[in-house]
Design a protein around this motif. Structure first.
Motif, PDB file in Angstrom:
ATOM      1  N   TYR A   1     -22.020   9.585  13.535  1.00 32.08           N
ATOM      2  CA  TYR A   1     -20.776   9.460  14.298  1.00 32.08           C
ATOM      3  C   TYR A   1     -19.876  10.669  14.043  1.00 32.08           C
ATOM      4  CZ  TYR A   1     -21.713   4.548  15.367  1.00 32.08           C
ATOM      5  OH  TYR A   1     -22.252   3.385  15.838  1.00 32.08           O
TER       6      TYR A   1
ATOM      7  N   ASP B   1     -16.959   7.655  17.340  1.00 34.81           N
ATOM      8  CA  ASP B   1     -17.972   7.449  18.366  1.00 34.81           C
ATOM      9  C   ASP B   1     -19.212   8.229  17.954  1.00 34.81           C
ATOM     10  OD1 ASP B   1     -17.381   6.745  21.835  1.00 34.81           O
ATOM     11  OD2 ASP B   1     -19.265   6.643  20.702  1.00 34.81           O
ATOM     12  N   ARG B   2     -20.301   7.962  18.623  1.00 37.26           N
ATOM     13  CA  ARG B   2     -21.573   8.590  18.263  1.00 37.26           C
ATOM     14  C   ARG B   2     -21.547  10.077  18.588  1.00 37.26           C
ATOM     15  NH1 ARG B   2     -25.689   5.123  17.056  1.00 37.26           N
ATOM     16  NH2 ARG B   2     -25.303   2.919  17.459  1.00 37.26           N
TER      17      ARG B   2
ATOM     18  N   TYR C   1     -13.443   8.255  22.311  1.00 33.36           N
ATOM     19  CA  TYR C   1     -13.740   7.377  21.183  1.00 33.36           C
ATOM     20  C   TYR C   1     -13.726   5.914  21.623  1.00 33.36           C
ATOM     21  CZ  TYR C   1     -12.509  11.633  18.700  1.00 33.36           C
ATOM     22  OH  TYR C   1     -12.449  12.929  18.266  1.00 33.36           O
TER      23      TYR C   1
END
Length: 125
Positions: free
Chosen positions: A31, A98-99, A112
């Motif tokens: 992330y 977020d990834r 995000y």
């Protein structure tokens, strides 16, 4: 993924605080994590971002040289060390995740999907 911030408080101008963002539910290894802040009557502002996979960091011009973002993947925690604080740093600070890695849009909150509840930072004498 759940995020919980802590470490906010009242500090005098020129002082320091360290904010923590603890993640649970998933490892942060894949992330990117951003710190945002929102002052009363103002839009949310991207402060800093770190990519957990490669450690790359980014800062807003307003905090560059004063704030440092870091991560401890063994604790699933991201920190924001804030030095030389100014009254204009007063805001609610949020961490978000977020990834992937921090891209050119890292300051944009819509990048995000996961957000903490925020922690208040007040810089005042």
């Amino acid at each position: 993924l759940q995020l919980v911030e802590s470490g906010g408080g009242l500090v005098q101008p020129g002082g320091s605080l360290r904010l923590s963002c603890v993640a649970s539910g998933y490892t942060l290894d894949y992330y990117h994590i951003g710190w945002f802040r929102q002052a009363p009557g103002k839009e949310r502002e991207g402060v800093s971002c770190i990519s957990s996979s490669d450690g790359m960091t980014y800062y807003a011009d307003s905090v560059k040289g004063r704030f440092t973002i870091s991560s401890d993947n063994t604790k699933n925690t991201v920190y924001l060390q804030m030095n030389s604080l100014k009254p204009e740093d007063t805001a609610v600070y949020y961490c978000a995740a977020d990834r992937g890695i921090c891209g050119s849009y890292w300051p944009w909150e819509y990048e995000y999907n996961y957000w903490g509840q925020g922690t208040q930072v007040t810089v005042s004498s």
